[in-house]
Design a protein around this motif. Structure first.
Motif, PDB file in Angstrom:
ATOM      1  N   ARG A 148       0.779  -1.139  -0.066  1.00 34.70           N
ATOM      2  CA  ARG A 148       0.079   0.041  -0.014  1.00 34.70           C
ATOM      3  C   ARG A 148       0.797   1.352  -0.066  1.00 34.70           C
ATOM      4  NH1 ARG A 148      -2.870  -0.846   5.715  1.00 34.70           N
ATOM      5  NH2 ARG A 148      -3.807   1.354   5.351  1.00 34.70           N
ATOM      6  N   GLU A 149       0.214   2.370  -0.023  1.00 31.89           N
ATOM      7  CA  GLU A 149       0.913   3.678  -0.081  1.00 31.89           C
ATOM      8  C   GLU A 149       1.443   3.944   1.295  1.00 31.89           C
ATOM      9  OE1 GLU A 149       2.591   5.839  -1.376  1.00 31.89           O
ATOM     10  OE2 GLU A 149       1.340   6.588  -3.036  1.00 31.89           O
ATOM     11  N   THR A 150       2.139   5.056   1.235  1.00 34.78           N
ATOM     12  CA  THR A 150       2.916   5.648   2.695  1.00 34.78           C
ATOM     13  C   THR A 150       1.720   5.565   3.497  1.00 34.78           C
ATOM     14  OG1 THR A 150       4.133   7.046   1.143  1.00 34.78           O
ATOM     15  CG2 THR A 150       4.206   7.492   3.534  1.00 34.78           C
ATOM     16  N   ILE A 151       1.974   5.276   4.833  1.00 33.60           N
ATOM     17  CA  ILE A 151       1.017   4.888   5.791  1.00 33.60           C
ATOM     18  C   ILE A 151       1.026   6.185   6.914  1.00 33.60           C
ATOM     19  CG2 ILE A 151       0.490   3.492   7.761  1.00 33.60           C
ATOM     20  CD1 ILE A 151       1.821   1.294   6.210  1.00 33.60           C
ATOM     21  N   GLY A 152      -0.127   6.504   7.089  1.00 36.89           N
ATOM     22  CA  GLY A 152      -0.305   7.348   8.102  1.00 36.89           C
ATOM     23  C   GLY A 152      -0.984   8.919   7.731  1.00 36.89           C
ATOM     24  N   LEU A 153      -1.800   9.414   8.701  1.00 36.07           N
ATOM     25  CA  LEU A 153      -2.062  10.917   8.465  1.00 36.07           C
ATOM     26  C   LEU A 153      -3.141  11.112   7.398  1.00 36.07           C
ATOM     27  CD1 LEU A 153       1.100  13.029   9.120  1.00 36.07           C
ATOM     28  CD2 LEU A 153      -0.627  12.661  10.475  1.00 36.07           C
ATOM     29  N   HIS A 154      -2.634  10.900   6.168  1.00 36.76           N
ATOM     30  CA  HIS A 154      -3.567  11.085   5.119  1.00 36.76           C
ATOM     31  C   HIS A 154      -4.782  10.279   5.067  1.00 36.76           C
ATOM     32  CE1 HIS A 154      -0.368  13.206   2.585  1.00 36.76           C
ATOM     33  NE2 HIS A 154      -0.329  13.400   3.564  1.00 36.76           N
ATOM     34  N   THR A 155      -5.925  10.410   5.174  1.00 36.90           N
ATOM     35  CA  THR A 155      -7.121   9.712   5.409  1.00 36.90           C
ATOM     36  C   THR A 155      -7.168   8.954   3.910  1.00 36.90           C
ATOM     37  OG1 THR A 155      -8.639  11.540   4.553  1.00 36.90           O
ATOM     38  CG2 THR A 155      -8.379  11.216   6.919  1.00 36.90           C
ATOM     39  N   CYS A 156      -6.814   9.308   2.891  1.00 38.41           N
ATOM     40  CA  CYS A 156      -6.904   8.497   1.751  1.00 38.41           C
ATOM     41  C   CYS A 156      -6.271   7.284   1.852  1.00 38.41           C
ATOM     42  CB  CYS A 156      -6.491   9.473   0.161  1.00 38.41           C
ATOM     43  SG  CYS A 156      -4.693  10.123   0.600  1.00 38.41           S
ATOM     44  N   ILE A 185       4.751 -11.578 -12.770  1.00 35.82           N
ATOM     45  CA  ILE A 185       3.990 -11.291 -11.341  1.00 35.82           C
ATOM     46  C   ILE A 185       3.213  -9.744 -11.412  1.00 35.82           C
ATOM     47  CG2 ILE A 185       3.956 -10.842  -8.787  1.00 35.82           C
ATOM     48  CD1 ILE A 185       6.371 -13.273  -8.722  1.00 35.82           C
ATOM     49  N   SER A 186       2.129  -9.577 -11.501  1.00 33.65           N
ATOM     50  CA  SER A 186       1.784  -8.425 -11.418  1.00 33.65           C
ATOM     51  C   SER A 186       1.271  -7.707  -9.981  1.00 33.65           C
ATOM     52  CB  SER A 186       0.177  -8.254 -12.196  1.00 33.65           C
ATOM     53  OG  SER A 186      -0.456  -7.022 -12.281  1.00 33.65           O
ATOM     54  N   LEU A 187       1.712  -6.486  -9.781  1.00 33.10           N
ATOM     55  CA  LEU A 187       1.470  -5.840  -8.835  1.00 33.10           C
ATOM     56  C   LEU A 187       0.874  -4.508  -8.841  1.00 33.10           C
ATOM     57  CD1 LEU A 187       4.456  -7.082  -8.419  1.00 33.10           C
ATOM     58  CD2 LEU A 187       4.124  -6.182  -5.974  1.00 33.10           C
ATOM     59  N   THR A 188      -0.515  -4.193  -8.541  1.00 29.60           N
ATOM     60  CA  THR A 188      -1.038  -3.105  -8.578  1.00 29.60           C
ATOM     61  C   THR A 188      -0.999  -2.478  -7.384  1.00 29.60           C
ATOM     62  OG1 THR A 188      -2.648  -4.170  -9.985  1.00 29.60           O
ATOM     63  CG2 THR A 188      -3.297  -1.778  -9.607  1.00 29.60           C
ATOM     64  N   ALA A 189      -0.474  -1.107  -7.414  1.00 33.13           N
ATOM     65  CA  ALA A 189       0.013  -0.303  -6.304  1.00 33.13           C
ATOM     66  C   ALA A 189      -0.075   0.910  -6.515  1.00 33.13           C
ATOM     67  CB  ALA A 189       1.426  -0.778  -5.744  1.00 33.13           C
ATOM     68  N   HIS A 190       0.737   1.866  -5.657  1.00 34.55           N
ATOM     69  CA  HIS A 190       0.800   3.253  -5.629  1.00 34.55           C
ATOM     70  C   HIS A 190       1.906   4.028  -5.942  1.00 34.55           C
ATOM     71  CE1 HIS A 190      -2.892   2.616  -2.811  1.00 34.55           C
ATOM     72  NE2 HIS A 190      -2.040   1.685  -2.766  1.00 34.55           N
ATOM     73  N   SER A 191       1.988   5.218  -6.288  1.00 36.81           N
ATOM     74  CA  SER A 191       3.428   5.863  -6.547  1.00 36.81           C
ATOM     75  C   SER A 191       4.477   5.699  -5.788  1.00 36.81           C
ATOM     76  CB  SER A 191       2.953   7.466  -6.849  1.00 36.81           C
ATOM     77  OG  SER A 191       2.380   8.282  -5.688  1.00 36.81           O
ATOM     78  N   GLY A 192       4.204   5.744  -4.388  1.00 35.65           N
ATOM     79  CA  GLY A 192       5.018   5.932  -3.330  1.00 35.65           C
ATOM     80  C   GLY A 192       5.549   4.463  -3.034  1.00 35.65           C
ATOM     81  N   ALA A 193       4.674   3.398  -3.180  1.00 34.59           N
ATOM     82  CA  ALA A 193       4.947   2.141  -3.154  1.00 34.59           C
ATOM     83  C   ALA A 193       5.938   1.558  -4.405  1.00 34.59           C
ATOM     84  CB  ALA A 193       3.811   1.025  -3.252  1.00 34.59           C
ATOM     85  N   ILE A 194       5.453   2.012  -5.664  1.00 34.20           N
ATOM     86  CA  ILE A 194       6.397   1.732  -6.739  1.00 34.20           C
ATOM     87  C   ILE A 194       7.634   2.353  -6.617  1.00 34.20           C
ATOM     88  CG2 ILE A 194       6.564   1.905  -9.225  1.00 34.20           C
ATOM     89  CD1 ILE A 194       3.440   1.587  -9.258  1.00 34.20           C
ATOM     90  N   THR A 195       7.717   3.750  -6.256  1.00 38.67           N
ATOM     91  CA  THR A 195       8.869   4.190  -5.940  1.00 38.67           C
ATOM     92  C   THR A 195       9.998   3.529  -5.095  1.00 38.67           C
ATOM     93  OG1 THR A 195       8.103   6.554  -6.321  1.00 38.67           O
ATOM     94  CG2 THR A 195      10.059   6.345  -4.981  1.00 38.67           C
ATOM     95  N   SER A 196       9.245   2.975  -3.929  1.00 43.88           N
ATOM     96  CA  SER A 196      10.138   2.378  -3.109  1.00 43.88           C
ATOM     97  C   SER A 196      10.655   1.087  -3.856  1.00 43.88           C
ATOM     98  CB  SER A 196       9.375   1.867  -1.823  1.00 43.88           C
ATOM     99  OG  SER A 196       9.339   3.237  -1.026  1.00 43.88           O
ATOM    100  N   ILE A 197       9.657   0.264  -4.428  1.00 46.42           N
ATOM    101  CA  ILE A 197      10.450  -0.923  -5.216  1.00 46.42           C
ATOM    102  C   ILE A 197      11.240  -0.891  -6.081  1.00 46.42           C
ATOM    103  CG2 ILE A 197       9.296  -2.604  -6.734  1.00 46.42           C
ATOM    104  CD1 ILE A 197       6.633  -2.625  -5.309  1.00 46.42           C
TER     105      ILE A 197
END
Length: 332
Positions: A187-195, A255-267
């Motif tokens: 998932r995306e960066t965790i915390g604060l943002h309710t999204c 393998i397919s991973l559907t994720a977020h900008s932050g998660a993909i940046t980290s990968i």
């Protein structure tokens, strides 16, 4: 453990293998990159072509798949090669809100709210444009499947709604055996943002009954924190562990991973790939060498979480009033 026997310590080392896709190359500008034609696959020969395709009748994707399978066949027991198809979700309502209010006002105030008078962005859903972007990805996959792109053998999806919806629109109806597994830690960066606070397991299951939850998936979000936001280095460590878990427990190559900008940046970072920003709905494949290394994993320096930044002019932010000096980028 019997008779004092000890198991040797080891870890999985992940490293990008360049030379297969345009996104590997420094000369490729992410802002001008169009993934929809062939996901960036480079037209080039492989060492396996002579045996596999002596008459030159196979497509580039078919020759690529054969090459990657041959790399695995020739590798020793400690090494494997995986192709990760990294897909970013389509535009969500939180993306619209950040564009509308500006990043500074978003980070210090609006991201902490559940929405505004126009609607909500808690566990943000796709906008109509976001759905259209996922449909574009669907069409891109459909086109490349006709060219022999290797079908993902496994599908992993972030538990946040915008990724669940994007994966569903992207892969449903393509006859690819779409049986997605919801994995908490991509998932995306965790915390604060309710999204970035996920819905309950029951709510997800009701909306996406064909999805499978990874083992141990809890009813309520165990990670989101209303007071603290995960640092980028902590996100890197989390995504490294998540990918290690996937490749350790899943022997599939594609393998397919559907994720977020932050998660993909980290990968990309933890596999040694160059930084490569994806637009909403974008997809890039990367080739990763996985190696079982004896010894302890290198220690990652993890920065502490942060609290929300203080708004420079809180009342103006709340009222949606632009002040070009005090709140840069606020645009309503």
């Amino acid at each position: 453990m019997m008779g004092g026997e000890q198991h040797a310590e080891s870890y999985l080392e992940l490293s990008n293998v360049p030379g297969y896709f345009l996104q590997d190359e420094e000369a490729t500008d992410p802002a001008k990159f169009d993934y929809t034609s062939n996901f960036g696959l480079i037209e080039r020969p492989y060492g396996t072509d002579a045996d596999f395709d002596p008459d030159g009748r196979q497509t580039q994707w078919q020759r690529f798949e054969q090459h990657i399978r041959q790399l695995n066949a020739e590798s020793d027991a400690t090494t494997s090669y995986r192709v990760l198809f990294l897909g970013r979700h389509g535009q969500g309502y939180h993306n619209v809100a950040e564009d509308f209010y500006g990043t500074e006002a978003w980070d210090c105030y609006w991201s902490l709210q559940e929405g505004d008078e126009k609607g909500t962005w808690i566990d943000a859903h796709l906008t109509p444009l976001g759905v259209a972007q996922a449909q574009t990805a669907h069409s891109a996959w459909e086109s490349q499947l006709a060219q022999g792109i290797p079908i993902p053998q496994s599908f992993y999806v972030s538990p946040l709604n915008r990724c669940l919806a994007t994966a569903n629109v992207t892969f449903s109806g393509l006859n690819v055996g779409f049986e997605p597994i919801i994995k908490e830690n991509i998932r995306e960066t965790i915390g604060l943002h309710t999204c970035d606070k996920r819905s309950t397991k029951a709510e997800i299951a009701a909306e996406y009954p064909l999805y499978t939850f990874e083992e141990g998936f809890t009813e309520t979000d165990p990670l989101w924190d209303a007071q603290l936001r995960e640092s980028n280095s902590a996100r890197d460590a989390r995504l490294l562990q998540a990918v290690r878990e996937i490749v350790a427990g899943d022997s599939n190559i594609f393998i397919s991973l559907t994720a977020h900008s932050g998660a993909i940046t980290s990968i990309l970072k933890v596999t040694g790939h160059r930084p490569f920003a994806l637009t909403t709905g974008g997809v890039i494949p990367v080739v990763v060498m996985v190696r079982n290394v004896h010894g302890r994993a290198p220690v990652m320096e993890i920065e502490p979480p942060t609290t929300a930044p203080k708004c420079i002019a809180e009342e103006e932010v709340k009222q949606g009033v632009r002040t070009s000096v005090e709140i840069v980028g606020l645009d309503v």
